[in-house]
Design a protein around this motif. Sequence first.
Motif, PDB file in Angstrom:
ATOM      1  N   THR A   1      89.353  26.233 -59.806  1.00 15.89           N
ATOM      2  CA  THR A   1      90.722  25.808 -60.094  1.00 15.89           C
ATOM      3  C   THR A   1      90.769  24.893 -61.306  1.00 15.89           C
TER       4      THR A   1
ATOM      5  N   THR B   1      89.520  20.001 -54.475  1.00 11.81           N
ATOM      6  CA  THR B   1      89.906  20.984 -55.482  1.00 11.81           C
ATOM      7  C   THR B   1      88.666  21.742 -55.942  1.00 11.81           C
TER       8      THR B   1
ATOM      9  N   HIS C   1     100.593  30.189 -62.322  1.00 11.74           N
ATOM     10  CA  HIS C   1     100.505  28.722 -62.426  1.00 11.74           C
ATOM     11  C   HIS C   1     101.851  28.143 -62.021  1.00 11.74           C
TER      12      HIS C   1
ATOM     13  N   VAL D   1      97.310  28.662 -59.131  1.00  8.52           N
ATOM     14  CA  VAL D   1      97.079  27.219 -59.224  1.00  8.52           C
ATOM     15  C   VAL D   1      98.404  26.508 -58.973  1.00  8.52           C
TER      16      VAL D   1
ATOM     17  N   ARG E   1      93.235  24.929 -54.307  1.00 13.26           N
ATOM     18  CA  ARG E   1      93.868  25.352 -55.567  1.00 13.26           C
ATOM     19  C   ARG E   1      94.885  24.332 -56.082  1.00 13.26           C
TER      20      ARG E   1
ATOM     21  N   ARG F   1      90.089  27.064 -64.446  1.00 14.21           N
ATOM     22  CA  ARG F   1      91.237  27.916 -64.763  1.00 14.21           C
ATOM     23  C   ARG F   1      92.367  27.095 -65.379  1.00 14.21           C
ATOM     24  N   THR F   2      92.583  25.917 -64.829  1.00 13.17           N
ATOM     25  CA  THR F   2      93.651  25.053 -65.335  1.00 13.17           C
ATOM     26  C   THR F   2      93.340  24.575 -66.739  1.00 13.17           C
TER      27      THR F   2
END
Length: 314
Positions: A161, A157, A83, A111, A133, A164-165
């Motif tokens: 992504t 996006t 990240h 990301v 991403r 995951r964020t």
Amino acid sequence: MKTAIIGSGFIGRAWAISFARAGHAVHLWDRDSEAGRRACGYIAGVLFDLQHNDLLNGQTPDIVLGRIAVADNLEDAVAEADHVQENTPEVLDTKIEIFKRLDAVVAPSAVVASSTSALLPSAFTESLKHRARCLVVHPINPPYLVPAAEVVPAPWTSAETVERTRAFLVSAGHAPLVMKRELDGFIMNRMQGALLEEAFRLVAEGYASVEDVDTGIREGLALRWSFMGPFETIDLNAPGGVRDYAERYQKIYERIFAQVQHRVDWAGAVMDRVEAERRARLPADALQDRQVWRDRRLMALAAHKKKAAEEFEE
């Protein structure tokens, strides 16, 4: 998990505390070669205050600080990062430039998020090879004390992504606000902006003083808002819930709405009044000390909310 912080000013160093406290390795990089080291000095002081308020998850300041390293160059900072959090100035050309650099050196699986509070992610990621991403993760400063963080995708996006964020932020103790699509001001600045517009109108048109407005929020609305939002507030403020509230009170707000369809210039004549009243209560040379006071009050509030959440089983 390795994280990279690009830009180590107010926001960057605050994210570093948040990520390191959550157990992640943090690599700081800044154009100013000394900025990262200054940030580490600042972070060390904050960590002791956080420990005092039991906000380090049972860790010592040395353990958390030990997870933070200063990188000499951008490539080293982002190497093997999962990240990347960018925190450069709110200048579109600067964002475009740094995201092009990041796109070329960050692993495609990582990301890449921006902390921008004013720029839409589409404005600086459109031409990137790995734009799927990229997104915005906008905090309320300081994020190690204020959990809310806006997750704002560009039109391109990927859903992966975004998810995951969201999951990463939750694991780091944050409360993500996941927007369905981008919009000027995102969520928090639009809500804050609506309140500030009315605050300036009330002062400019002679209905209230600056301190009256601040008192109304500080000693009134904010007490509820510190643990519930506007929809839950009205859901609990009428016997039959949110629909009952709307039926009872919508006409009041409809009447008010017609009276607020204009704005005053914040930098105009009203600013002389606002600034004079604020400086009478807080001299300019005391601003920095008051910021420290604010953060310590936030720490105490965060500690109280943590204890209350456990006690009341939220």
